[in-house]
Motif scaffolding. Structure first.
Motif, short mmCIF file in Angstrom:
data_model
loop_
_atom_site.label_atom_id
_atom_site.label_comp_id
_atom_site.label_asym_id
_atom_site.label_seq_id
_atom_site.Cartn_x
_atom_site.Cartn_y
_atom_site.Cartn_z
N ALA A 1 5.66 4.09 -0.77
CA ALA A 1 5.90 5.24 -1.65
C ALA A 1 7.29 5.83 -1.47
CB ALA A 1 4.84 6.32 -1.41
N HIS B 1 0.85 -1.18 0.00
CA HIS B 1 0.00 0.00 0.00
C HIS B 1 0.90 1.24 0.00
CE1 HIS B 1 -3.86 -2.10 1.67
NE2 HIS B 1 -3.65 -2.33 0.38
N MET B 2 0.38 2.33 -0.56
CA MET B 2 1.22 3.50 -0.81
C MET B 2 1.89 4.04 0.45
SD MET B 2 0.31 7.03 -2.82
CE MET B 2 0.58 6.31 -4.43
N LYS C 1 8.38 -0.36 -9.97
CA LYS C 1 9.01 0.91 -9.59
C LYS C 1 10.13 1.26 -10.56
CE LYS C 1 7.25 2.41 -5.57
NZ LYS C 1 6.83 3.80 -5.31
#
Length: 424
Positions: free
Chosen positions: A152, A147-148, A183
């Motif tokens: 992130a 999850h971000m 990514k």
């Protein structure tokens, strides 16, 4: 399976983010007010919830006070100059866990390995508060899920490491190799092969049964996915070194979410005053000495030790062990985030965090919002406190609070404290 730690080399290049020693002033003041561990000298913070019989103490553990000095010692400017002081090493643990963000921010934990000049990182959310100098020491990063708010920050870590000779080991849930490949695929790498240094990333996706898929990515080859193979981790142990181990457990967040435990097999304390009495100097040689003790090397093994007069002395390991060292129980830390509260996950968390010195555990929802927490597959404050008590954790740090409770942080901490003190 032993994973070689990555080594950060060189200082940040011109134009890179500053690598100052601490976090921003605003965040430092926030942590100081809340008494929660972040980037500061005290590895545990001054206000962590700690079980002490039937009460909760916000003071440091009682056993950190020095015992009375032996008879015949005298006090000098720096304290008792001729008394062994084991409490000094007790106050200098190997593992320094530090929350990355305030509790309403992205979850993340950085564990600084004292004397090792390297760090472990758990989750890759917002990493802006972490100085570049610290991020460059990260050789292993452990992601709970993709999850971000947990992944992130990989881009910042990638940007810092690019152009440096460095190895980074990443661990995550099933499908994680694809997440990392995605990514890298988001950027154009035509210039990367021209860098003198090769930034190497090894990504490993962990299955619940201990099997795993691993692959490598090299900047020198434009981060093309290569060397893919299946491996296995016994007993959930991901990293096994002389100084520490890291293992994982799979939890349920609607998707697999990983929890982690890092611990020292033992802690080797060095009595510096006793070294001084033996005419020996402190220095990097002590790291090799500690590792020899942790390996269980024989007492007759010769050890080259620098003298305070600049000469070198060779002594048997057994004498150094008996006269200048004390082996005590090692530290243990657990990191639990983003999981539903079910009998299965509760049992796995209690097993993973059994007897840890500090349990960092998510507490997104207040105790009254059990149904909402179950719907979102998260924990409540009450569940977090009870899990810490079930595990026999010595201290608990709640974090990852839902933004819906802004302004209620004190109440949420109190609910964790109550459940930790009086588990039902």
């Amino acid at each position: 399976m032993k994973c070689p730690a990555g080594t950060a080399t060189s200082s940040p290049r011109p134009g890179r983010a500053s690598s100052g020693r601490g976090i921003s002033g605003d965040l430092r003041r926030y942590w100081a007010n809340m008494g929660v561990p972040s980037f500061r000298p005290d590895p545990w913070g001054s206000n962590i919830l700690r079980r002490d019989g039937d009460s909760i103490s916000c003071a440091p553990p009682r056993n950190t006070s020095p015992p009375p000095p032996p008879s015949g010692t005298r006090r000098g400017r720096g304290g008792w100059r001729h008394a062994p002081r084991p409490w000094r090493d007790a106050l200098k643990p190997l593992l320094h866990p530090q929350l990355v963000n305030p509790p309403f921010g992205d979850p993340g934990l950085l564990v600084d390995l004292r004397f090792e000049r390297r760090c472990l990182l758990f989750d890759l959310g917002d990493l802006e508060p972490v100085p570049a100098r610290r991020l460059l020491r990260v050789g292993h990063a452990f992601v709970s899920h993709a999850h971000m708010d947990h992944f992130a920050g990989f881009d910042r870590l990638l940007r810092l490491c690019l152009g440096r000779e460095k190895a980074l080991h990443l661990f995550g849930p099933p499908g994680f190799v694809d997440n990392v490949a995605g990514k890298f695929a988001a950027y154009t790498w035509n210039l990367a092969p021209g860098y003198a240094a090769d930034f190497a990333v090894t990504a490993t996706a962990l299955e619940e049964d201990g099997s795993a898929l691993t692959a490598a990515f090299h900047s020198r080859r434009r981060f093309v996915r290569e060397g893919e193979r299946r491996i296995r981790f016994e007993d959930g142990v991901l990293v096994r070194e002389e100084a520490l181990t890291v293992r994982y457990a799979t939890l349920d967040h609607g998707i697999p979410s990983l929890a982690y435990r890092v611990e020292e097999p033992a802690h080797v304390n060095v009595f510096k005053d006793r070294l001084e009495a033996m005419g020996l100097a402190v220095g990097p040689w002590l790291r090799a000495l500690k590792r020899a003790v942790l390996r269980g090397d024989p007492d007759d093994r010769p050890v080259a030790a620098p003298g305070r007069d600049g000469t070198e002395t060779v002594l048997p390991l057994g004498r150094l062990r008996a006269e200048a060292l004390l082996v005590t129980a090692g530290q243990a830390i657990a990191y639990v985030v983003d999981t539903a509260f079910t009998p299965q996950t509760a049992a796995r968390i209690a097993d993973l965090a059994r007897g840890v010195d500090v349990l960092f555990i998510e507490s997104p929802f207040r105790a009254a919002d059990t149904e909402l927490a179950a719907l979102k597959r998260h924990l409540t404050t009450g569940q977090a406190g009870r899990l810490a008590a079930m595990a026999g954790a010595k201290r608990v740090v709640p974090f990852h609070f839902s933004p819906r409770y802004q302004g209620q942080e004190e109440e949420m901490r109190r609910e964790v404290e109550t459940a930790f003190r009086h588990p039902m």
